[in-house]
Scaffold this motif. Structure first.
Motif, short mmCIF file in Angstrom:
data_model
loop_
_atom_site.label_atom_id
_atom_site.label_comp_id
_atom_site.label_asym_id
_atom_site.label_seq_id
_atom_site.Cartn_x
_atom_site.Cartn_y
_atom_site.Cartn_z
N SER A 97 0.83 -1.20 0.01
CA SER A 97 0.02 0.05 -0.09
C SER A 97 0.83 1.17 0.12
O SER A 97 0.42 2.38 -0.44
CB SER A 97 -1.03 -0.03 1.18
N ASP A 98 2.26 1.24 0.53
CA ASP A 98 2.87 2.28 0.58
C ASP A 98 4.18 1.98 0.37
O ASP A 98 4.95 0.64 0.65
CB ASP A 98 2.97 3.00 1.86
N PRO A 99 5.13 2.80 -0.57
CA PRO A 99 6.67 2.56 -0.62
C PRO A 99 7.58 2.44 0.78
O PRO A 99 7.14 2.88 1.77
CB PRO A 99 7.07 3.34 -1.54
N GLY A 100 8.60 1.54 0.62
CA GLY A 100 9.66 1.59 1.80
C GLY A 100 10.07 0.44 1.94
O GLY A 100 10.48 -0.34 0.76
N THR A 141 4.72 0.68 -4.77
CA THR A 141 3.19 0.26 -5.03
C THR A 141 3.03 0.09 -6.71
O THR A 141 3.69 0.16 -7.27
CB THR A 141 2.33 1.61 -4.75
N LEU A 142 1.85 -0.71 -6.68
CA LEU A 142 1.89 -1.19 -8.13
C LEU A 142 1.52 -0.10 -8.93
O LEU A 142 1.95 0.02 -10.24
CB LEU A 142 0.39 -2.12 -8.11
N ASP A 143 0.60 1.13 -8.48
CA ASP A 143 0.49 2.13 -9.37
C ASP A 143 1.80 2.84 -9.79
O ASP A 143 1.86 3.35 -10.75
CB ASP A 143 -0.54 3.15 -8.69
N ASP A 144 2.78 2.89 -8.65
CA ASP A 144 4.00 3.54 -8.95
C ASP A 144 4.62 2.80 -10.14
O ASP A 144 5.54 3.44 -10.99
CB ASP A 144 4.86 3.80 -7.93
N GLU A 145 4.63 1.26 -9.96
CA GLU A 145 5.45 0.44 -11.06
C GLU A 145 4.81 0.65 -12.55
O GLU A 145 5.37 0.23 -13.37
CB GLU A 145 5.51 -0.77 -10.30
N THR A 146 3.45 1.06 -12.75
CA THR A 146 2.84 0.83 -13.91
C THR A 146 2.35 2.12 -14.33
O THR A 146 2.06 2.07 -15.68
CB THR A 146 1.61 -0.11 -13.70
N ARG A 147 2.68 3.24 -13.91
CA ARG A 147 2.21 4.55 -14.22
C ARG A 147 2.61 4.69 -15.78
O ARG A 147 2.20 5.46 -16.52
CB ARG A 147 2.31 5.67 -13.22
N GLU A 148 3.85 4.50 -16.06
CA GLU A 148 4.61 4.61 -17.20
C GLU A 148 4.39 3.67 -18.41
O GLU A 148 4.45 3.73 -19.43
CB GLU A 148 6.17 5.19 -17.16
N VAL A 169 -1.47 -5.04 -1.79
CA VAL A 169 -1.13 -4.83 -3.15
C VAL A 169 -2.20 -4.09 -3.72
O VAL A 169 -2.05 -3.08 -4.66
CB VAL A 169 -0.81 -6.25 -3.79
N LEU A 170 -3.58 -4.37 -3.55
CA LEU A 170 -4.52 -3.82 -4.29
C LEU A 170 -4.92 -2.18 -3.73
O LEU A 170 -5.12 -1.45 -4.57
CB LEU A 170 -5.82 -4.47 -3.88
#
Length: 245
Positions: A97-100, A141-148, A169-170
């Motif tokens: 849910s959060d990076p780290g 996060t999944l969104d950070d990894e897929t944004r581009e 993850v979701l």
């Protein structure tokens, strides 16, 4: 009855008496759905050593795969698996849910490794599988990894197999989920990891986000015969066809 049908029937009957059955492989059904829905990217979260992607390739999926695996030893094996496959890439990350950073529990069989604590139900079902160490892993996060990545594709499919960590993850992938035409989730019938998502919550989440279950694949079973986990395949339902209630 033709000779071929007779032989098939005889073999099936003989296997049945020994506790086995002949049926269409679940991966064949999954691949048919991926083709019908025009899937052009698979996001493989919790890839381990690449078994899921290997199955996709074996049953006909030739499109891009992006795999995520946090455990160092498993990621090394994953690298060997994808070697020579130019459309299959891997990232050495956990997703949440959060990076780290977080401490991951490493299991004796590797595939049962989890960020969450293993419960007695898991240990009772498979006493030979225990945690044997820990490892600090990077979380994105999944969104950070897929944004581009997502703008390059039209119909992505998301698979998550994270030993109870699916909820997190979701939570970090709402934008990605909104873009996906389908997903595959590990569904626990009983609590195996502390705080892990169970089948009722997972299915409720999927339907609330516009998906419906279209396939079931057997997952983890105890030596005693009880099925403890299954995999659910969900595909997106057009807004006008969703049930109201």
């Amino acid at each position: 009855m033709t000779a071929r049908r007779w032989l098939t029937h005889a073999v099936a009957a003989r296997l049945g008496r020994r506790g086995f059955e002949i049926r269409r492989h679940s991966s064949t059904r999954r691949q048919s759905m991926l083709m019908r829905h025009g899937v052009d990217l698979v996001l493989d979260v919790g890839a381990a050593d690449g078994g899921y992607g290997t199955s996709l390739r074996a049953f006909g999926y030739a499109g891009p795969i992006v795999s995520f695996e946090p455990q160092a030893a498993a990621f090394a094996r994953l690298g060997e698996t994808i070697s020579g496959d130019p459309t299959w890439t891997a990232r050495h990350l956990a997703l949440g849910s959060d990076p780290g950073e977080v401490t991951m529990n490493i299991a004796s069989n590797s595939t049962s490794s989890s960020i969450l604590p293993m419960l007695a139900t898991h240990i009772d079902a498979a006493p030979s599988v225990t945690y044997i160490g820990t490892e600090t892993v990077t979380v994105s996060t999944l969104d950070d990894e897929t944004r581009e990545l997502l703008p390059k594709y039209h119909r992505p499919f998301l698979k998550i197999d994270t030993q109870g960590f699916e909820r997190e993850v979701l939570a970090g992938g709402s934008e990605t989920v909104a873009a996906c035409v389908g997903l595959q989730l590990e569904l626990s019938l009983v609590p195996l990891y502390g705080g892990g998502m169970l089948i009722d919550e997972a299915i409720g989440w999927a339907y609330a986000h516009g998906f419906q279950m279209v396939g079931v694949e057997q997952g983890y079973a105890a030596p005693s015969g009880e099925i403890l986990q299954i995999d659910g395949v969900f595909m997106r339902v057009p807004a006008g066809q969703r049930a109201v209630g």
